[in-house]
Write an enzyme that holds these catalytic residues in place. Structure first.
Site, short mmCIF file in Angstrom:
data_model
loop_
_atom_site.label_atom_id
_atom_site.label_comp_id
_atom_site.label_asym_id
_atom_site.label_seq_id
_atom_site.Cartn_x
_atom_site.Cartn_y
_atom_site.Cartn_z
N LYS A 159 -6.54 -10.63 5.23
CA LYS A 159 -6.65 -9.10 5.41
C LYS A 159 -7.27 -8.46 4.24
CE LYS A 159 -3.66 -5.91 5.40
NZ LYS A 159 -4.52 -4.84 4.99
N GLU B 129 0.09 -12.34 -7.01
CA GLU B 129 -0.56 -11.69 -8.33
C GLU B 129 -0.54 -10.38 -8.34
OE1 GLU B 129 -2.63 -10.17 -10.68
OE2 GLU B 129 -4.21 -10.55 -9.34
N CYS C 140 -5.62 -5.12 -12.46
CA CYS C 140 -4.23 -5.38 -12.86
C CYS C 140 -3.93 -5.99 -14.05
CB CYS C 140 -3.60 -6.29 -11.89
SG CYS C 140 -4.87 -7.81 -11.72
N GLU D 45 2.82 0.98 -14.48
CA GLU D 45 1.40 0.77 -14.21
C GLU D 45 0.72 1.82 -13.88
OE1 GLU D 45 0.68 -2.00 -10.90
OE2 GLU D 45 -1.07 -2.87 -12.42
P1 NAI Z 1 -0.60 -2.50 -2.07
O1 NAI Z 1 0.21 -3.53 -2.78
O2 NAI Z 1 0.25 -1.72 -0.88
O3 NAI Z 1 -1.77 -3.23 -1.14
C1 NAI Z 1 -2.47 -4.21 -1.17
C2 NAI Z 1 -2.72 -4.93 -0.01
O4 NAI Z 1 -1.43 -5.40 0.43
C3 NAI Z 1 -3.55 -4.14 1.12
O5 NAI Z 1 -4.14 -4.92 1.79
C4 NAI Z 1 -2.37 -3.51 2.01
O6 NAI Z 1 -2.75 -3.48 3.30
C5 NAI Z 1 -1.46 -4.78 1.87
N1 NAI Z 1 0.20 -4.46 2.26
C6 NAI Z 1 1.02 -3.28 1.77
N2 NAI Z 1 1.94 -3.43 2.49
C7 NAI Z 1 2.21 -4.63 2.64
C8 NAI Z 1 3.37 -5.30 3.20
N3 NAI Z 1 4.57 -4.67 3.62
N4 NAI Z 1 3.35 -6.68 3.77
C9 NAI Z 1 1.88 -7.17 3.64
N5 NAI Z 1 0.83 -6.64 3.12
C10 NAI Z 1 0.98 -5.33 2.89
O7 NAI Z 1 -1.19 -1.44 -3.14
P2 NAI Z 1 -1.41 -0.01 -2.92
O8 NAI Z 1 -0.42 0.94 -2.34
O9 NAI Z 1 -2.84 0.01 -2.23
O10 NAI Z 1 -1.42 0.49 -4.44
C11 NAI Z 1 -0.33 0.95 -4.98
C12 NAI Z 1 -0.38 0.43 -6.48
O11 NAI Z 1 -0.05 -0.82 -6.45
C13 NAI Z 1 -1.21 0.91 -7.29
O12 NAI Z 1 -1.08 2.00 -7.84
C14 NAI Z 1 -1.42 -0.18 -8.19
O13 NAI Z 1 -0.34 0.10 -9.24
C15 NAI Z 1 -0.98 -1.31 -7.69
N6 NAI Z 1 -1.73 -2.42 -7.16
C16 NAI Z 1 -2.18 -3.66 -7.84
C17 NAI Z 1 -2.99 -4.41 -7.90
C18 NAI Z 1 -3.36 -5.75 -8.35
O14 NAI Z 1 -4.39 -6.19 -8.53
N7 NAI Z 1 -2.13 -6.07 -9.02
C19 NAI Z 1 -4.16 -4.12 -6.72
C20 NAI Z 1 -3.75 -2.95 -5.60
C21 NAI Z 1 -2.67 -2.09 -6.27
#
Ligand code: NAI
Length: 768
Positions: A188, A261, A295, A387
């Site tokens: 996804k 990750e 990240c 972060e």
């Molecule tokens: P997120 O972690 O909510 O989203 C990442 C992915 O996880 C998306 O595909 C989303 O649809 C999915 N997701 C969301 N809730 C889920 C759940 N309960 N179970 C399974 N999948 C789920 O990240 P978001 O809200 O877009 O960003 C929030 C913060 O997260 C950012 O400000 C940043 O600090 C961090 N982040 C870190 C990343 C990294 O590469 N380490 C990437 C994206 C966000």
């Protein structure tokens, strides 16, 4: 801008990349369904996908349902056995995917920029080429699997959930190794950026990917959660630490493999002898690459005090020259933030903490955020700890290398760090002290398919890329049946002599259990063999403190650790008859062979102590990545009951051979072998605190062990019923868990060594 104006201002003129082909592709596709079983489903309930730079509608994409996820998992399950059969066939398909991505690279790059807002220069020169490289690299891994990983096999179906910051690249990082190892996937993409994943689905058919091998389901976090809880064999997630923690809890006890990750707050350490101009230029890549939505970004600048003001001045001047604007313009340095909601998050975080001195340049109106530098912060400031995930660099100063390391490590994350110094001794002294999965020396944000990417602490676990990344997509061919819980013998036999209560062993000393309770240990015929203390959470805490005090063990040489392991073996050998008699009395089975095997295991661990080497990855930069094997730290181990001495020694010895400290909860049914063993440890030159032995109920110790913030990993190798408790409680600080069992009659030292180490990739200039 006219030519005249360009001459007058000497400013860069716009050099816009055309979006025509990408928009035409989107228009031709219309509303998107999912890609399941090699075909597109009819569009369902739709949501809009916007271009953050212009707020224009790009496409309408389907919000997945439970039925969609089930259908995708079913298709993946059906396709998996045939896909796993032939490594060369997989190599050809992965190669074809790499070639097609290459052929369509401009379309992918433009679509990525439209969807995400990142500069075309980055999607064209970094995201897409890196994604291509990942498929080439893993085509090779598919080809080599039979020969080089003969003892490993595919996991089955992998559920993969990826974020929006590198939509295509994260897809490549997830899909390529999974497919190479014979798995099938249900992936996804993030709801803000699904378009390149959908274009990728389109080329899967052309590359000859068999139906069902790659399935793409779109939607928001609820669909992500459906994938996580579906009938998949592995969950691979990249995204926020909050969601990562929830996924750890949701998968606890399910038997699913898991790699996470997550976030980071990378230290960017500049020593006063650094090449300052290079270090300033490095920061542009460290924090303003991809608008800081990275990240592994170097988001925390630590500058040595003597050069701080001069360094900041150069940095501010460089910031003022950064061009922010239309992501499709090849001349711009920074594009749009991925989504207005993410932009608001960044702004809100800064508004909530008006600290330090801020230098901010200008950004266009809309979903843009200006490059920002905040200096004069304390290491504990929320801006230094949280972060921000935007183009905001926070800074502080340090005086000595020791202080730099202290500040760098004072975070809950442990993903990446950069060290800048022209003095090789300083750089290579600091690199191993940094708690991070990746360290760049005089460089930053370098990634490659050949080098594992991933972190420690709350940055998650598992590696992506390199040989080390394949462990997360395979399992051993040999299967071991789950351990059965063993009940302790009971009885009413008398002591027949002195009534002895074995104490706990904490910090190299015998310790009375805090609660003051003990339990009787009986032999198979009911004879009373002695008593053992019932350890509680306070005893556990004392044992962890002892481990903390014994940190120096990790810095001793492998040779020194081997000597001590041999010495333990020698002393066990001298008391072999007595130990065998004890085992026979406890278990009713002749203990002679178990003692002999335990001595052999100690020899195996000693043998490996100075031979379990890392690797040197040849990465396509003027440098190499040193994949160093480091100890995990403090490991809490619920020891197996099968082979009460052999099981304990089989896990303890490799763990300490690698420099870890351990808290062992001895076999619950047969604990006296462990309490006898510490008398041997006491006379074998093992520093106090390296091995701590508790006795008592595993059910009482499992949860506090998995919750303890100073324990880095928990191995639950006893009662399988405790797996769910351990995995769920471990979500707190996202510690690694190893729950399962091995056949302790076999020498499984190498499997234990893999659990007892983390790979840190240190990128160093070489041949430049
Ligand atoms: P997120 O972690 O909510 O989203 C990442 C992915 O996880 C998306 O595909 C989303 O649809 C999915 N997701 C969301 N809730 C889920 C759940 N309960 N179970 C399974 N999948 C789920 O990240 P978001 O809200 O877009 O960003 C929030 C913060 O997260 C950012 O400000 C940043 O600090 C961090 N982040 C870190 C990343 C990294 O590469 N380490 C990437 C994206 C966000």
């Amino acid at each position: 801008m006219t030519v005249k104006e360009i001459f007058e201002t000497m400013d860069y003129g716009p050099a816009s990349e055309s979006s025509k082909e990408a928009l035409a592709w989107l228009a031709a596709k219309g509303d998107f369904g999912h890609f399941i079983g090699g075909a597109w489903t009819a569009p369902g309930t739709l949501f809009a996908v916007m271009n953050p730079a212009t707020d224009a509608l790009l496409a309408q994409v389907t919000q997945g349902t439970q039925a969609d996820v089930d259908a995708a998992v079913k298709a993946a399950r059906k396709a998996q056995p045939a896909w796993a059969r032939d490594g060369h066939a997989r190599a050809r398909v992965l190669y074809a995917l790499a070639r097609l991505l290459q052929k369509q690279s401009r379309l992918f790059a433009v679509l990525e920029t439209l969807d995400n807002g990142k500069p075309i220069r980055e999607s064209r020169d970094i995201d897409v080429p890196q994604a291509i490289r990942h498929f080439y690299y893993h085509a090779g891994m598919a080809q080599l699997m039979d020969a080089e990983l003969a003892d490993r096999q595919a996991l089955g179906v992998c559920g993969q959930v990826i974020p929006w910051n590198f939509p295509l690249l994260m897809l490549a990082w997830k899909v390529a190794p999974a497919l190479a190892m014979g798995n099938t996937v249900v992936l996804k993409p993030a709801e803000w950026t699904p378009l390149t994943a959908l274009l990728f689905a389109d080329i899967c058919g052309q590359a000859g990917v068999p139906p069902g091998v790659v399935n793409i389901v779109t939607g928001d976090g609820t669909v992500g959660e459906m994938i996580v809880t579906a009938d998949v064999d592995k969950v691979a997630f990249t995204g926020s630490t909050t969601v990562g923690r929830r996924i750890r809890e949701l998968t606890a006890g399910s038997g699913k493999a898991l790699s996470l990750e997550l976030g980071g707050k990378g230290a960017y350490i500049v020593f006063e002898d650094a090449d300052i101009d290079s270090a300033v230029e490095g920061i542009v890549d460290a924090i303003w690459f991809n608008q800081g939505q990275v990240c592994c970004a170097g988001s925390r600048l630590l500058v040595q005090e003597g050069i701080a003001e001069a360094f900041y001045a150069k940095l501010r001047a460089r910031m003022d020259g950064l061009r922010i604007g239309d992501p499709l313009d090849k001349c711009i340095d920074m594009g749009a933030i991925v989504h207005p909601r993410q932009r608001a998050r960044i702004a809100d975080l800064l508004a909530a903490h008006p600290e330090g001195e801020s230098h901010q340049t200008r950004a266009p109106d809309g979903c843009y955020f200006p490059p920002t530098l905040i200096t004069g912060l304390s290491a504990a400031s929320p801006l230094m700890q949280q972060e921000i995930f935007g183009p905001v660099l926070v800074a502080t100063t340090f005086r000595t290398p020791h202080e730099a390391v202290e500040i760098a490590n004072s975070t809950r994350y442990g993903l990446a760090a950069s060290v800048w110094s022209e003095n090789i001794n300083v750089a290579l002294d600091v690199a191993p002290q940094l708690v991070a999965g990746i360290v760049w020396v005089n460089g930053t944000n370098m990634m490659d398919a050949a080098a594992g990417f991933g972190g420690v602490r709350e940055s998650g676990f598992g590696r992506e890329g390199g040989w080390e990344g394949l462990a997360g997509y395979t399992r051993p061919r040999a299967t071991t049946p789950a351990a059965k819980p063993v009940a302790a013998f009971t009885g009413d036999g008398g002591a027949g002599g002195l009534d002895r209560t074995a104490k706990l062993y904490v910090g190299g000393k015998q310790a009375r259990p805090d609660g003051g309770y003990s339990r009787a240990v009986h032999g198979p015929k009911g004879a009373l063999l002695g008593h053992v203390g019932l350890a509680n959470r306070k005893d556990l805490r004392n044992a962890v403190e002892a481990c903390n005090a014994a940190k120096g063990w990790g810095k001793t040489t492998g040779h020194a650790r081997a000597q001590i392991l041999y010495y333990i073996a020698e002393n066990l050998s001298a008391r072999a008859d007595e130990m065998a008699a004890r085992l026979t009395a406890m278990t009713g089975t002749d203990g002679t062979a178990e003692v002999a095997s335990s001595i052999s295991r100690l020899f195996s661990a000693a043998a490996w102590a100075d031979k379990y080497d890392g690797q040197i990855h040849t990465v396509p930069i003027r440098g190499v990545a040193l994949a160093m094997k480091e100890p995990v730290g403090t490991i809490g181990i619920l020891c197996p009951d099968q082979g009460p001495l052999l099981g304990l020694v089989s896990v303890m010895a490799p763990a300490i051979a690698m420099g870890n400290r351990v808290v062992l909860a001895a076999s619950q049914a047969f604990p006296l072998a462990a309490t006898d063993l510490y008398q041997i440890l006491d006379t074998s030159d093992l520093p106090g605190g390296v091995v701590n032995i508790l006795t008592g109920d595993h059910a009482d110790l499992a949860e506090p062990m998995a919750r303890h913030m100073d324990i880095d990993a928990v191995w639950s190798l006893g009662d399988p019923a405790l797996t769910a408790t351990v995995e769920k409680a471990a979500a707190g600080n996202l510690k690694r868990t190893w729950c399962g069992s091995l056949d302790w009659a076999q020498d499984n030292t190498k499997a234990v060594l893999a659990q007892a180490t983390e790979v840190k990739n240190v990128w160093v200039p070489y041949g430049a």
